[in-house]
Design an enzyme around this catalytic site. Structure first.
Site, PDB file in Angstrom:
ATOM      1  NE  ARG A   1      43.480  44.410  44.140  1.00 35.69           N
ATOM      2  CZ  ARG A   1      42.980  44.259  45.057  1.00 35.69           C
ATOM      3  NH1 ARG A   1      42.011  44.368  46.422  1.00 35.69           N
ATOM      4  NH2 ARG A   1      42.955  42.910  44.463  1.00 35.69           N
TER       5      ARG A   1
ATOM      6  CB  THR B   1      34.906  43.448  49.954  1.00 40.90           C
ATOM      7  OG1 THR B   1      36.403  43.024  49.756  1.00 40.90           O
ATOM      8  CG2 THR B   1      34.706  44.007  49.488  1.00 40.90           C
TER       9      THR B   1
ATOM     10  CB  SER C   1      40.266  43.211  42.241  1.00 42.90           C
ATOM     11  OG  SER C   1      38.891  44.285  42.797  1.00 42.90           O
ATOM     12  CB  SER C   2      35.561  40.348  42.175  1.00 41.09           C
ATOM     13  OG  SER C   2      36.534  38.866  41.621  1.00 41.09           O
TER      14      SER C   2
ATOM     15  N   GLY D   1      32.134  40.310  48.631  1.00 46.18           N
ATOM     16  CA  GLY D   1      32.225  39.344  48.148  1.00 46.18           C
ATOM     17  C   GLY D   1      32.810  38.041  47.433  1.00 46.18           C
ATOM     18  N   GLY D   2      34.309  38.569  47.799  1.00 50.27           N
ATOM     19  CA  GLY D   2      35.653  37.975  46.894  1.00 50.27           C
ATOM     20  C   GLY D   2      35.051  37.829  45.569  1.00 50.27           C
TER      21      GLY D   2
END
Length: 596
Positions: free
Chosen positions: A99, A383, A442-443, A464-465
């Protein structure tokens, strides 16, 4: 050690029979190598590495290098990633956190205007301060050093060749170039995608990227220093420090980036053990959602039953309420990981699911929870996810991103820079507020599934956020509980329920389901859910059942594992999305049409 205790606790529950039995039973996989990616060129680059005897770590490097070129709206070497690794020899799972981090000069008020109000997202995303220190390349180099079989320098040939010779712009890339995104006004975007005669490139046009080809040559020969030190690092710093909204990033920030090895968070779901990245990823939230669903009768229903979708929506709202309130970078905030998936706590949350949707649920108070603070994080959806399995039984499940479409719209050496700092809350305070050196929440939840003997049983993840959690959970329910082939499971319509919003692919649900959901208080509207990017594999009868999201342009490649005596080009079976007609013939449930 905290996360390790969570894993051990849940493994004990799993081993002592707390998991229900379902129709889908994992079995030992045949020795097949496989790649699932959102673009055929990326999948083929990964498979070429596997055919040469490369490991899943080697192939992941090749896949990411190609995706940075052919799917720049989604991920790239200027972004970050989470990688979940399954070790075929030890049957252990390790998470690698790549990340992005906030520069040392980042401040909690960096996204506020002079009046103390949050900046409009379109303004923030184009600013220099939107970019975090990239982590994907450093993380992949770290994994390769520990898990690679082929030389690092040999993994970039396909991407370099395609960058030099050019590739055909796909319909999906062209759709983003004709969309309404702030980045399309960025000078670097307009210059890179300029079409002779005016406008931006269209589907079928050819695009070469000699600057990226040159960068890949240096990356192959110099290793990650090609990005984190030297000429590219200087260009990154110069580009992000330029206005508007210049960043505080320095060469020291780039040189000082380090990926992190983390213990996964694992939890039972039916006959499987599901392992996902811990905070700052939202893997604990995904496991909580699966545990909530396991306490309903959703498995006894199916995709034609509106009550199944109602249960999914209400469980999702409970999960998001907890996730948004508690998950952040564990180096900066206390995240009650064990409490969020404590069986008693989850059972109590599940009892809040009634017969009709009410006001947005509030966060609960799991064991070990700190005093909660409000969160106002926005999280766009640029993403991608890919999966690789090698001949030794190792598996990579990796979600990678530049954050929004084309990241910040700023380009260096042929690749776009991320806008990951806009994944922080713009408002100071809360678990996801900006801080120097911090990793934004983060997802991204690249997960792997194990059977009762800890053998590999599947892997899945999505773009997809914040909707990633809903996309992945829906696909697992369809593949595991409803026993659909993975391709059909991914093709089912999406429903994203968060707070007061119920969004999804309204036109892909049968009208009767939409009407019945409305009677239960769920007024489904178009919105988030229209552009998922789920890729998954599950082991069925000892074979790999893989699928890619038909809303994208992906490919599933599966081939016999190469032998040591004959590592050569091996024909692979390419799994494409079934036609709508074929899906209607195969599925006992309602028919759904592909988004393509």
């Amino acid at each position: 050690m905290h996360h390790l205790r969570v894993v051990l606790m849940l493994l004990f529950a799993f081993a002592t029979g707390s998991c229900a039995t379902v129709a889908t039973r994992p079995e030992a996989p045949a020795r097949e190598v496989f790649v699932v990616a959102a673009n055929p060129l990326a999948a083929e680059a990964g498979m070429a590495v596997l055919r040469r005897g490369g490991s899943a770590a080697d192939a992941a490097v090749a896949v990411q290098a190609m995706l940075s070129l052919v799917e720049p709206q989604s991920s790239g070497v200027g972004g970050g990633a989470f990688l979940t690794w399954y070790d075929g020899a030890t049957r252990q799972v390790t998470v690698y956190d790549g990340r992005e981090t906030a520069p040392a000069g980042a401040t909690p008020d960096m996204f506020l205007d002079d009046g103390g109000r949050p900046l409009p997202f379109g303004q923030a995303v184009l600013s220099g301060r939107a970019t975090g220190v990239p982590g994907a390349v450093a993380m992949l180099a770290h994994v390769h050093a520990r898990r690679g079989a082929l030389p690092w320098s040999s993994l970039f040939d396909d991407a370099e060749r395609v960058a030099r010779d050019g590739f055909v712009v796909t319909p999906r890339l062209a759709r983003f170039l004709s969309g309404d995104f702030p980045q399309l006004q960025a000078p670097d975007v307009r210059e890179y995608f300029a079409r002779p005669g005016g406008g931006l490139l269209r589907a079928g046009d050819r695009l070469a990227n000699p600057a990226y080809a040159g960068f890949l040559r240096r990356l192959a020969s110099q290793g990650p220093d090609a990005l984190y030190r030297g000429e590219t690092a200087r260009r990154i710093v110069d580009r992000v420090r330029a206005g508007p909204g210049g960043s505080a990033m320095t060469l020291a920030d780039l040189a000082g980036y380090r990926p992190i090895e983390r213990e996964p968070v694992c939890g039972p779901y039916r006959a499987f053990l599901v392992c996902a990245p811990p905070p700052p990823s939202s893997g604990v939230a995904l496991i909580q959602l699966l545990m909530l669903l396991e306490r309903t009768d959703i498995a006894d229903r199916g995709p034609a039953d509106p009550q199944a979708w109602f249960l999914f929506a209400e469980a999702s709202r409970l999960m998001y309420a907890d996730r948004d309130r508690y998950v952040g970078d564990p180096a900066f905030v206390t995240v009650p990981v064990a409490g969020l998936i404590d069986p008693a706590y989850v059972a109590g949350r599940a009892r809040l699911i009634g017969s009709r949707a009410g006001p947005p649920p509030t966060a609960g108070t799991p064991p070990g929870a700190p005093t909660p603070a409000a969160d106002r994080t926005l999280e766009p959806a640029g993403t991608t996810h890919f999966i690789v399995g090698d001949a030794a039984g190792n598996v990579v499940s990796m979600t990678t991103t530049v954050e929004s479409i084309f990241g910040s719209g700023r380009m260096v050496d042929g690749f776009f820079l991320n806008n990951q700092m806009t994944d922080f809350s713009f408002t100071p305070g809360g678990p996801n507020a900006v801080a120097a050196g911090k990793r934004p929440r983060s997802s991204m939840t690249p997960l792997v599934m194990l059977d009762g003997d800890r053998r590999f049983a599947g892997a899945i993840g999505s773009a997809g956020g914040n909707a990633i959690l809903a996309y992945v959970a829906k696909s697992l329910v369809a593949a595991v509980d409803w026993d659909l082939p993975m391709q059909q499971a991914l093709a089912l319509p999406n429903l994203v329920a968060r707070g007061a919003a119920f969004q999804g692919e309204v036109d892909r649900f049968p009208p009767a389901v939409v009407a019945a959901l409305a009677q239960r208080g769920i007024m489904l509207r178009p919105g988030q859910g229209e552009d998922s990017g789920v890729h998954g594999v599950i082991v069925r009868d000892g074979r790999i059942d893989g699928g890619y999201d038909p809303r994208r342009e992906g490919r599933v490649l599966v081939a016999p594992a190469p032998t040591r005596s004959a590592i050569r080009a091996t024909p692979s079976r390419s799994i494409r999305a079934a036609s709508p007609a074929a899906m209607r013939r195969a599925s006992p449930g309602p028919s759904y049409t592909s988004a393509e």
